[in-house]
Design a protein around this motif. Structure first.
Motif, PDB file in Angstrom:
ATOM      1  N   ALA A   1      42.176  34.597  33.825  1.00 49.14           N
ATOM      2  CA  ALA A   1      42.703  35.765  34.523  1.00 49.14           C
ATOM      3  C   ALA A   1      42.158  37.025  33.869  1.00 49.14           C
ATOM      4  CB  ALA A   1      44.225  35.779  34.473  1.00 49.14           C
TER       5      ALA A   1
ATOM      6  N   HIS B   1      43.759  40.556  38.707  1.00 51.03           N
ATOM      7  CA  HIS B   1      45.049  41.143  39.069  1.00 51.03           C
ATOM      8  C   HIS B   1      45.194  42.518  38.460  1.00 51.03           C
ATOM      9  CE1 HIS B   1      47.113  40.403  35.168  1.00 51.03           C
ATOM     10  NE2 HIS B   1      46.245  39.433  35.088  1.00 51.03           N
TER      11      HIS B   1
ATOM     12  N   LEU C   1      50.944  35.028  35.935  1.00 50.63           N
ATOM     13  CA  LEU C   1      50.175  34.281  36.920  1.00 50.63           C
ATOM     14  C   LEU C   1      50.601  32.823  37.056  1.00 50.63           C
ATOM     15  CD1 LEU C   1      46.676  35.811  36.217  1.00 50.63           C
ATOM     16  CD2 LEU C   1      48.196  36.269  38.146  1.00 50.63           C
TER      17      LEU C   1
END
Length: 104
Positions: free
Chosen positions: A21, A57, A101
């Motif tokens: 991520a 994100h 996440l």
């Protein structure tokens, strides 16, 4: 930038990472950093080269995952997370991002 890419690729190879991520800078942020954007691009490219599709994100995604409307509420929510509680503030972001996440 070459060093960052090399390190990411070595981590991917050494640890058989299957998911990653990246918390990206928000375009409307008051202090957009060109250097940070360049590093984020290199990191994302290194993940792609290593056959790992990074999940991108934004800070708002993290706040939403913790049910927080602002940074004050996020800080209060994070107080309850044992992995974060004993971690220095400067090292919390990767933990916060990873937990945000995870599937609920």
């Amino acid at each position: 930038m070459a060093w960052v890419r090399k390190e990411i690729l070595e981590l991917l190879e050494r640890h058989a990472i299957q998911a990653a991520a990246v918390r990206v800078a928000e375009g409307h942020a008051q202090s957009v950093s060109l250097g940070r954007a360049e590093v984020e691009g290199v990191v994302q490219e290194a993940f792609a080269s290593g056959q790992v599709a990074p999940i991108r994100h934004f800070a708002a995604t993290v706040r939403g995952a913790y049910g927080a409307r602002n940074n004050v509420e996020l800080a209060a929510a994070l107080e309850a997370v044992p992995a974060i509680k004993g971690t220095a503030m400067s090292r919390q972001e990767p933990i916060v991002s990873a937990i945000a996440l995870l599937p609920v």
